[in-house]
Design a protein around this motif. Sequence first.
Motif, short mmCIF file in Angstrom:
data_model
loop_
_atom_site.label_atom_id
_atom_site.label_comp_id
_atom_site.label_asym_id
_atom_site.label_seq_id
_atom_site.Cartn_x
_atom_site.Cartn_y
_atom_site.Cartn_z
N ALA A 95 0.84 -1.21 0.00
CA ALA A 95 0.00 0.00 0.00
C ALA A 95 0.87 1.25 0.00
O ALA A 95 0.58 2.25 -0.67
CB ALA A 95 -0.92 0.01 1.21
N LEU A 96 1.95 1.16 0.77
CA LEU A 96 2.86 2.29 0.89
C LEU A 96 3.53 2.62 -0.43
O LEU A 96 3.63 3.78 -0.83
CB LEU A 96 3.90 1.92 1.93
N MET A 97 4.00 1.58 -1.12
CA MET A 97 4.67 1.78 -2.41
C MET A 97 3.71 2.43 -3.38
O MET A 97 4.06 3.35 -4.11
CB MET A 97 5.01 0.43 -3.04
N HIS A 98 2.52 1.92 -3.38
CA HIS A 98 1.50 2.39 -4.29
C HIS A 98 1.29 3.89 -4.11
O HIS A 98 1.30 4.66 -5.07
CB HIS A 98 0.22 1.61 -4.01
N ASP A 325 0.82 6.54 5.66
CA ASP A 325 1.45 7.85 5.76
C ASP A 325 0.50 8.97 5.35
O ASP A 325 0.89 9.96 4.76
CB ASP A 325 2.78 7.91 5.01
N LYS A 326 -0.75 8.79 5.70
CA LYS A 326 -1.74 9.86 5.51
C LYS A 326 -1.31 11.06 6.36
O LYS A 326 -1.15 10.92 7.57
CB LYS A 326 -3.09 9.33 5.95
N PRO A 327 -1.11 12.20 5.73
CA PRO A 327 -0.53 13.32 6.48
C PRO A 327 -1.52 14.05 7.38
O PRO A 327 -1.13 14.71 8.32
CB PRO A 327 -0.01 14.26 5.40
N ASP A 328 -2.83 13.94 7.08
CA ASP A 328 -3.78 14.80 7.79
C ASP A 328 -4.61 14.04 8.82
O ASP A 328 -5.77 14.32 9.03
CB ASP A 328 -4.70 15.51 6.79
N VAL A 329 -3.99 13.05 9.46
CA VAL A 329 -4.64 12.39 10.60
C VAL A 329 -4.59 13.40 11.75
O VAL A 329 -3.52 13.75 12.23
CB VAL A 329 -3.88 11.09 10.98
N ARG A 330 -5.75 13.88 12.17
CA ARG A 330 -5.77 14.99 13.13
C ARG A 330 -5.71 14.53 14.59
O ARG A 330 -5.44 15.30 15.49
CB ARG A 330 -7.01 15.89 12.93
N PHE A 331 -6.01 13.26 14.82
CA PHE A 331 -5.91 12.79 16.21
C PHE A 331 -5.67 11.28 16.23
O PHE A 331 -6.04 10.56 15.29
CB PHE A 331 -7.17 13.10 17.02
N VAL A 332 -5.00 10.83 17.29
CA VAL A 332 -4.92 9.41 17.59
C VAL A 332 -5.41 9.28 19.02
O VAL A 332 -4.89 9.93 19.93
CB VAL A 332 -3.48 8.87 17.46
N ALA A 333 -6.45 8.47 19.21
CA ALA A 333 -7.03 8.31 20.55
C ALA A 333 -6.79 6.88 21.02
O ALA A 333 -6.89 5.95 20.23
CB ALA A 333 -8.52 8.62 20.51
N GLY A 349 2.35 8.85 16.90
CA GLY A 349 3.13 9.51 15.86
C GLY A 349 2.44 9.55 14.51
O GLY A 349 2.84 10.27 13.61
N ARG A 350 1.38 8.76 14.38
CA ARG A 350 0.65 8.77 13.11
C ARG A 350 -0.22 10.01 12.96
O ARG A 350 -0.77 10.26 11.90
CB ARG A 350 -0.19 7.50 13.00
N ALA A 351 -0.33 10.77 14.03
CA ALA A 351 -1.11 12.02 13.95
C ALA A 351 -0.22 13.15 13.44
O ALA A 351 0.98 13.18 13.71
CB ALA A 351 -1.65 12.38 15.33
N GLY A 352 -0.82 14.03 12.66
CA GLY A 352 -0.17 15.30 12.31
C GLY A 352 1.14 15.23 11.56
O GLY A 352 2.02 16.03 11.82
N ARG A 353 1.26 14.30 10.61
CA ARG A 353 2.49 14.29 9.81
C ARG A 353 2.66 15.55 8.99
O ARG A 353 3.74 15.88 8.55
CB ARG A 353 2.44 13.13 8.81
N ASP A 354 1.57 16.23 8.72
CA ASP A 354 1.66 17.45 7.90
C ASP A 354 2.14 18.65 8.71
O ASP A 354 2.25 19.75 8.19
CB ASP A 354 0.31 17.76 7.24
N GLY A 355 2.41 18.44 9.98
CA GLY A 355 2.94 19.53 10.79
C GLY A 355 1.89 20.44 11.39
O GLY A 355 2.19 21.32 12.18
N LEU A 356 0.63 20.22 11.03
CA LEU A 356 -0.45 21.04 11.60
C LEU A 356 -0.85 20.47 12.95
O LEU A 356 -0.58 19.31 13.26
CB LEU A 356 -1.64 21.06 10.64
N PRO A 357 -1.53 21.29 13.78
CA PRO A 357 -1.90 20.82 15.12
C PRO A 357 -2.64 19.48 15.10
O PRO A 357 -3.51 19.25 14.25
CB PRO A 357 -2.82 21.93 15.63
N ALA A 358 -2.26 18.60 16.00
CA ALA A 358 -2.91 17.29 16.09
C ALA A 358 -2.92 16.87 17.55
O ALA A 358 -2.17 17.40 18.36
CB ALA A 358 -2.14 16.28 15.25
#
Length: 649
Positions: A95-98, A325-333, A349-358
């Motif tokens: 999935a990642l390669m794709h 590696d979805k960048p816009d995961v806004r929260f991990v609960a 760590g999967r939250a907020g890869r895009d650098g925006l608040p998460a």
Amino acid sequence: MAAVPDIARTEPAPAAAAVHDEAAAREALAVLREVFGYSAFRGEQQAIVEHVAAGGDALVLMPTGAGKSLCYQVPAILRHRRGQGVTVVVSPLIALMHDQVGALDELGVSAAFLNSTLEGDEARRIERELLAARLPLLYAAPERILTPRFLAMLDSLHERGLVSLFAIDEAHCVSQWGHDFREEYLGLSALHERYPGVPRLALTATADAHTRTDIVARLELGAARVFISSFDRPNIRYTIVEKDDAKRQLLAFLRDEHDGDAGIVYCQTRRKVDETAAWLREQGIAALPYHAGLDADVRRAHQDRFLREDGIVMVATIAFGMGIDKPDVRFVAHLDLPKNIEGYYQETGRAGRDGLPADAWMAYGLQDVVQQRRMIDEGEADEEFKRLQRTKLDALLGLAEAHDCRRVRLLAYFGEPSRPCRNCDNCLHPPATWDGTEAARKLLSCVYRFQQHGGRRAPRQFGAVHLIDVLRGKRTDKVAQYGHDELSTFGIGADLSESQWRGVIRQLIALGHLRAEGEYSTLVLSESSRKVLRGDVTIELRVPAHKTTKARARKDRRGDGGGAGRGAASAEALPLSDEQQACFAQLKAWRAEVARAHNVPAYVVFHDSTLAQMARERPATLAALAGIAGVGAKKLERYGAEIVRLLSA
Ligand code: ADP
Ligand code: ZN
């Protein structure tokens, strides 16, 4: 085993390897700007890119979201342009390669992958491209790379000097120590033996020293330069709440702080995943379940929707997440406690890869402590391994019980010193505490009485509920049956509420001063109980925090709460005005159409942060649009006119 070179974490590595080359540096920056549309490298990226582009070996340790991909993509493009051929990217997940290849395609870079999902014709077409050295990057799984057919192709390229670089992604998979060990990774040392002159770059987000040592040894990277970035993820806000009614607490968190956002909710068991997802759906939240017990088709469909649609909440066991590696995961609960800090750090760590608040949010309670301890005790592992697991759990419990900065503790666990962050619950709202030492002593003496009084005759099933009843002086049937209303400790704790007593028990267990044993979680004294009874240890307890309200969440975000607020200095993180919000929504709708038409996830077209900046600045010309981060030459050519039109409408 080779030792990891001893380099201070944040200091740049010694400049011995490659001499800084002005022209090469300019060339790298030009690729970053033209192809990727970014104005500057982040952190260690530049040093890594220059080192690798010049042919050096490297081991790169960077937290999730820091931008590992660019560290090999930019050198790959540079080296390909110089006629040095293909960069082979070893990646464990299809999935990642794709997605990576899809993203590169959007950028106008002709990358490809070879894996079992390809039809024969397509695979042969890619092989022809590869042999003709037309591909700057080729992604493949390790088992594929080590087949005779693939090695024969590499031989042919290598004879012509056209194997440019091996990039080994998720390099921690080579270590049995870690959680993602993959047998096939062990075979990768063969690449170095067969093509000793080809530079290699290993990348991972796994921080611990043991895994690092394994990577260096198993991949024979003893001579590689090591780049270690800070493991801080400043845009992630850590919050750990006391569990009371976890599902409702979660719902309030979702509604108040993450309405319409994409996120992940981790649960420990498959059943709980199913139940929670169903319940959230009843509450009107777009939630989907994911765990290893679901059909492969269902899993794939759910993962696809999570990646491609906006605002899906994935309720999952830890089977879900690696390689997402979805960048816009806004929260991990977390509705249940992870096993250790490594797990917690990876998952959050999967939250907020895009650098925006998460947000990293966890509900944590007495039952979690009891359960995790029991799982270790009753596990199959040998004593030494159990001891290690207990030490790791203790560190996590320390984090959960902490009254001071969570981030400082988290980073300290990975050997990185830091200062209070002003972006965790404890920094933003320093918890009020009360001295629970006396209460703890009362409680432990009550447990002691149970152990004495019951003698051999009594079944050992005095858990937390019964203990609290006795302390608070409640005459239940069970209390009467065992004559516990005659104990001297009966009713000595009527001044505290049930939930306060649960807090005392939880903390005592977390600190190891009390143990819960067996099927009924019978509470028994531990070796260190005596220290508390003697008054050698003070127990400080948190006064349960008030519920987060929508207003308070907003206030925290604006930064006029207790601290600097999240993403303090970053203009990217500022909230949009109503008008900008409407424009942002329009851009998102446009993006969704394009993504559907191109069969890629929306973020591959443009990130949220890029769309938000467009909505904020409303560039009226192509030149102005090109100035926005995330708009490279290819995307400008493809979408520029449409966007300018949309923005001027
Ligand atoms: P990792 O693999 O380390 O988790 P990625 O390579 O997926 O991180 O990068 C995380 C995000 O940061 C990506 O969306 C990427 O486009 C973005 N990014 C990386 N480097 C830069 C940079 N120099 N400037 C702006 N954005 C960047
Ligand atoms: Zn903090």
